[in-house]
Design an enzyme around this catalytic site. Structure first.
Site, mmCIF file in Angstrom:
data_model
loop_
_atom_site.group_PDB
_atom_site.id
_atom_site.type_symbol
_atom_site.label_atom_id
_atom_site.label_comp_id
_atom_site.label_asym_id
_atom_site.label_seq_id
_atom_site.Cartn_x
_atom_site.Cartn_y
_atom_site.Cartn_z
ATOM 1 N N HIS A 183 0.826 -1.210 0.000
ATOM 2 C CA HIS A 183 0.000 0.000 0.000
ATOM 3 C C HIS A 183 0.864 1.267 0.000
ATOM 4 C CE1 HIS A 183 -2.840 3.059 1.260
ATOM 5 N NE2 HIS A 183 -2.131 3.263 2.344
ATOM 6 N N HIS A 188 1.254 5.270 -2.089
ATOM 7 C CA HIS A 188 1.681 6.609 -1.672
ATOM 8 C C HIS A 188 2.890 7.162 -2.413
ATOM 9 C CE1 HIS A 188 -1.012 7.288 1.698
ATOM 10 N NE2 HIS A 188 -0.831 6.042 2.101
ATOM 11 N N GLU A 278 -5.721 9.352 0.988
ATOM 12 C CA GLU A 278 -6.009 7.913 0.939
ATOM 13 C C GLU A 278 -7.048 7.522 -0.118
ATOM 14 O OE1 GLU A 278 -4.344 5.560 2.180
ATOM 15 O OE2 GLU A 278 -3.258 6.452 3.855
ATOM 16 N N SER A 297 -3.621 1.106 -4.351
ATOM 17 C CA SER A 297 -2.977 -0.135 -3.900
ATOM 18 C C SER A 297 -3.985 -1.260 -3.696
ATOM 19 C CB SER A 297 -2.218 0.104 -2.588
ATOM 20 O OG SER A 297 -3.102 0.477 -1.552
HETATM 21 N N1 NLE Z 1 -7.062 -0.952 1.554
HETATM 22 C C1 NLE Z 1 -5.726 -0.516 1.219
HETATM 23 C C2 NLE Z 1 -5.000 -1.608 0.451
HETATM 24 O O1 NLE Z 1 -5.477 -2.730 0.401
HETATM 25 O O2 NLE Z 1 -3.944 -1.364 -0.093
HETATM 26 C C3 NLE Z 1 -4.952 -0.126 2.447
HETATM 27 C C4 NLE Z 1 -5.585 1.026 3.176
HETATM 28 C C5 NLE Z 1 -4.748 1.572 4.295
HETATM 29 C C6 NLE Z 1 -5.380 2.785 4.879
HETATM 30 FE FE FE2 Z 2 -2.045 5.040 3.535
#
Ligand code: NLE
Ligand code: FE2
Length: 368
Positions: A183, A188, A278, A297
């Site tokens: 993630h 990011h 996010e 992600s």
């Molecule tokens: N749901 C996201 C993922 O699966 O990459 C992660 C979120 C973290 C806030």
């Molecule tokens: Fe994050």
């Protein structure tokens, strides 16, 4: 140990809450929201997997031992971990041209050209940190798990991103409730290398400085509940419908608005952070694209966000800041910015309309 006293009770007062004033003080900002960890959360895909939990723990230990200025330790990822990365990487690669914002795609390509992003292996945080430094001055430090919003956001004020280093469970490559390095890296990193987005991230961090978690914990639930009722009435939520995390978040709000702080708040920062960094969407030549890391992600949620299922609303900080969010499932609501610049402008205007008693101190934070 010297640092520990800084966040001890004695130094916390409503008038003068502790917050980091130099990046080295982020060594104190590593408090975890443990209820999402595989040891405690029955819904975590790794809950029943002892071996997974042990591995996750070993990697988390590295983060606890880390001190400002250290190189980020190299992790020897195993084949399973690299494979999990590979499958997420390949879906991102496939969906990106159509669904990711252009800033994301631009940096993604750079990362491929430099050999940092490949399907074969998980990039090391240290190489990623060096890449970011060259582009926007952001750098990474390892984090042991989901940090308190306060600690996480405080680090952004110093252009430091606290990144987990362990990998999600192999059974759930396309969605994990807690952050993991897939993630962080796929979600990011590309945008943290974009100057405009890096600036925005830092500004959210700056807006968050100054309130203390300890203050919140000191208040009893009952007191909180009483303090909260005007806020709850205004937002038509009920206390019992909120989970602990929301209670804590809202409690911060009350602390800050009600009796210690003015109304620049936890909510300002956390909920705005949530619905932008996010889970943000933005328009590009009229087409809605994703820029939020939690979407980029997690391909299940990415497709959900861009389907006709969720509600899309225009990004408006004052509205977004009071929107409770979902951190276990897909979001039912997303906020769409007209563009990055428009988002930054709106955010700035909003933050500057708030009174922040310690703002004058912030100029001296980055003298180094
Ligand atoms: N749901 C996201 C993922 O699966 O990459 C992660 C979120 C973290 C806030
Ligand atoms: Fe994050």
């Amino acid at each position: 140990l010297g640092h520990v006293t800084l966040i001890g009770e004695d130094n916390i007062s409503a008038k003068n809450p502790w917050f980091p004033r130099h990046a080295s003080e982020l060594d104190n900002c590593n408090h975890l929201m443990t209820k999402y960890e595989p040891d405690l959360d029955m819904n975590h895909p790794g809950f029943a997997d002892k071996e997974y939990r042990a591995r996750r723990k070993d990697i988390a230990e590295i983060a606890f031992a880390y001190k400002y200025g250290d190189a980020i330790p190299h992790i020897e990822y195993c084949e399973t971990e690299n494979k999990t990365w590979g499958s997420v990487f390949n879906t991102v690669l496939e969906l990106m041209p159509k669904h990711a914002c252009s800033e994301y795609c631009r940096v993604f390509k750079l990362l491929q050209e430099e050999g940092i992003f490949t399907a074969e292996r998980i990039p090391q945080l240290e190489e990623m940190s060096n890449f970011l430094k060259r582009h926007t001055g952001f750098s990474l430090r390892p984090a042991a798990g989901l940090l308190t919003a306060r600690d996480f956001l405080a680090s952004l004020a110093f252009r430091i991103f606290q990144s987990t280093q362990y990998v999600r469970h192999k059974n759930t490559p396309y969605h994990t409730p807690e952050p993991d390095c897939i993630h962080e890296l796929l979600g990011h990193m590309p945008l943290l290398a974009d100057p405009s987005f890096a600036q925005f991230s830092q500004e959210i961090g700056l807006a968050s400085l100054g309130a203390s978690d300890a203050e919140i914990e000191k208040l009893s639930t009952k007191t909180l509940q009483q303090q909260m009722s005007p806020v709850l009435n205004a937002t038509s939520m009920s206390w019992s419908s909120l989970d602990t995390r929301d209670r804590v978040n809202i409690s911060c709000e009350i602390l800050e608005t009600g009796f210690t702080r003015d109304s620049y708040t936890k909510r300002v920062t956390l909920q705005v952070y949530w619905f932008t960094v996010e889970f943000g969407l933005c328009k590009e030549s009229g087409v809605v694209k994703a820029y939020g890391a939690g979407l980029l992600s997690a391909y299940g949620e990415l497709l959900h966000a861009l389907s006709d299922k969720p509600e899309l609303r225009p990004f408006e900080p004052a509205v977004t800041a009071v929107q409770p969010y979902q951190d276990q499932e897909y979001q039912p609501i997303y906020y769409v910015a007209e563009s990055f610049d428009d988002m930054k402008d709106k955010f700035r205007r909003w933050v500057s309309a708030m009174s922040r008693p310690f703002e004058k101190n912030l100029n001296h934070l980055f003298s180094n």
